[in-house]
Scaffold this motif. Structure first.
Motif, PDB file in Angstrom:
ATOM      1  N   UNK A  82      35.920  44.586  40.849  1.00 55.31           N
ATOM      2  CA  UNK A  82      36.024  44.806  39.404  1.00 55.31           C
ATOM      3  C   UNK A  82      37.451  44.801  38.886  1.00 55.31           C
ATOM      4  N   UNK A  83      38.430  44.809  39.810  1.00 53.63           N
ATOM      5  CA  UNK A  83      39.836  44.903  39.401  1.00 53.63           C
ATOM      6  C   UNK A  83      40.302  43.633  38.697  1.00 53.63           C
ATOM      7  N   UNK A  84      39.964  42.458  39.241  1.00 52.42           N
ATOM      8  CA  UNK A  84      40.355  41.203  38.607  1.00 52.42           C
ATOM      9  C   UNK A  84      39.799  41.062  37.200  1.00 52.42           C
ATOM     10  N   UNK A  85      38.481  41.231  37.020  1.00 53.50           N
ATOM     11  CA  UNK A  85      37.924  41.170  35.667  1.00 53.50           C
ATOM     12  C   UNK A  85      38.530  42.205  34.720  1.00 53.50           C
ATOM     13  N   UNK A  86      38.795  43.416  35.224  1.00 57.82           N
ATOM     14  CA  UNK A  86      39.420  44.446  34.394  1.00 57.82           C
ATOM     15  C   UNK A  86      40.796  43.981  33.928  1.00 57.82           C
ATOM     16  N   UNK A  87      41.574  43.419  34.850  1.00 58.59           N
ATOM     17  CA  UNK A  87      42.916  42.954  34.506  1.00 58.59           C
ATOM     18  C   UNK A  87      42.869  41.831  33.471  1.00 58.59           C
ATOM     19  N   UNK A  88      41.900  40.938  33.609  1.00 59.91           N
ATOM     20  CA  UNK A  88      41.742  39.850  32.637  1.00 59.91           C
ATOM     21  C   UNK A  88      41.373  40.404  31.269  1.00 59.91           C
ATOM     22  N   UNK A  89      40.365  41.266  31.217  1.00 64.10           N
ATOM     23  CA  UNK A  89      39.866  41.781  29.946  1.00 64.10           C
ATOM     24  C   UNK A  89      40.869  42.693  29.242  1.00 64.10           C
TER      25      UNK A  89
END
Length: 387
Positions: free
Chosen positions: A102-109
């Motif tokens: 979930x870290x990558x999507x969180x960073x993108x969003x």
């Protein structure tokens, strides 16, 4: 005057786990005050976590602290915390690959990284293990994509496929692929002597074959007795002591309850999973059960899975002894909720091991975002504000 402070946060399902994601700068800098705030967010020492966001389960009592990295080779720094249920403690000794997804999507969003279509590669430093993971996050219109056709056992429905590639994953926590220098050894405990392998890839783990525990290897989380759970924890604690995580094995449950992981392995078998579906022997290469905070994991941990799948390719380990071997990168582990596929490529000449690829795919979904409310007094260290 209000008697609380607000902490901006998001609840995200990562793989088969769920956790609260918080930006590092939104938490107190003082570690003691920070942990008091986090424990309050999760419900304190209440085993039901009724007054907080925890789900009274080790798989839903997880934390991700995120910040933009100052390092030129890394985009995001991620600190994982396993919040104890009813213990008032937070274990920072290990990574969690499911929450990591979930870290990558969180960073993108959150706009923490430059976005590229159709995939944004997010370079993540896990501070718990000081290892770097590359996450390939599908994006559209500047945001992480949630919908897709990829499925993972243990999560209903389908989602967008996120590939996690663990770079230089060997010796993640201990500095050595084989922390004791042995591929297989005997651990002496009060319950008896057990043949184990202690391996550190993405996360340190101790492996024991099911038959040595009097198990068949297809047990579910409700099947293990209190005595069997105690024996497993004795083995794990002995391993923690042997690799230097604790000076006395009796301290391991309190000091480092989540690391090293312990995994029960057995040859591929046909069994019925938690949902009542049949997992056929010929569809998996190994049957395994992992423990999470002294209870059986209802699915399988990602970092523990990377370690298991790699150990299965290393001659002389107890995992290799009961695995089906082939020359493909694909390796499939059968777990309580189904199966999980890993991509492992390594060279092993019996003396040296070279890991070329240690990867897995997951899905993730942001469930909510907003503010967690925390009692105001927790932001004060003695008589002085920490801000």
């Amino acid at each position: 005057m209000r008697d609380y402070e607000k902490i901006r946060s998001a609840i995200i399902r990562g793989g088969t786990s769920k956790g609260v994601f918080i930006l590092k700068n939104d938490l107190p800098a003082d570690p003691e005050s920070r942990d008091k705030v986090i424990l309050s967010i999760y419900g304190g020492t209440d085993e039901r976590q009724i007054d907080g966001l925890g789900g009274a389960d080790s798989l839903t009592s997880k934390l991700a602290i995120i910040n933009v990295s100052p390092r030129p080779d890394v985009d995001i720094e991620f600190t994982f915390g396993q919040v104890g249920i009813g213990t008032g403690t937070i274990d920072y000794n290990s990574n969690c690959g499911n929450i990591l997804s979930g870290v990558g999507p969180f960073a993108v969003d959150e706009g923490l990284v430059a976005v590229q279509k159709p995939y944004t590669k997010v370079r993540i430093l896990n501070t718990n293990t000081n290892t770097i993971i590359e996450a390939a996050v599908p994006v559209s219109s500047g945001k992480a994509v949630t919908k897709g056709n990829y499925t993972i056992d243990g999560v209903p429905g389908k989602g967008a496929k996120i590939v996690l590639n663990f770079l230089h994953a060997d010796g993640s926590k201990t500095g050595k692929l084989f922390p004791t220098g042995n591929r297989k050894e005997v651990l002496h405990t009060k319950a008896g002597n057990f043949d184990v392998s202690i391996v550190d890839v993405a996360a340190p783990a101790v492996f024991v074959q099911a038959e040595q525990l009097g198990l068949n290897g297809t047990e579910m989380h409700t099947d293990l007795t209190a005595e069997q759970l105690h024996i497993l924890e004795m083995i794990r604690s002995s391993a923690a002591n042997k690799i230097g995580f604790v000076t006395r094995k009796e301290e391991a449950t309190k000091v480092t309850p989540s690391s090293p992981k312990i995994v029960i392995v057995s040859p591929s078998q046909t069994y019925t999973n938690i949902s009542g579906e049949t997992i056929e022997q010929q569809t998996i290469h190994l049957t395994a059960r992992a423990m999470s905070m002294q209870k059986m994991h209802k699915t399988f941990p990602v970092t523990g899975g990377i370690c298991t799948a790699t150990a299965a390719k290393l001659k002389g380990t107890v995992v290799y002894e009961c695995s089906i071997h082939h020359h493909n990168d694909e390796f499939i582990i059968g777990h309580p909720s189904g199966s999980m596929e890993f991509s492992i490529r390594c060279k092993d000449n019996g003396q040296q091991v070279e890991l070329d690829k240690t990867a897995v795919a997951r899905t993730s979904r942001r469930l909510m975002e907003g503010y967690a409310y925390v009692p105001k007094e927790l932001f004060w260290n003695e008589a002085e504000s920490i801000y």
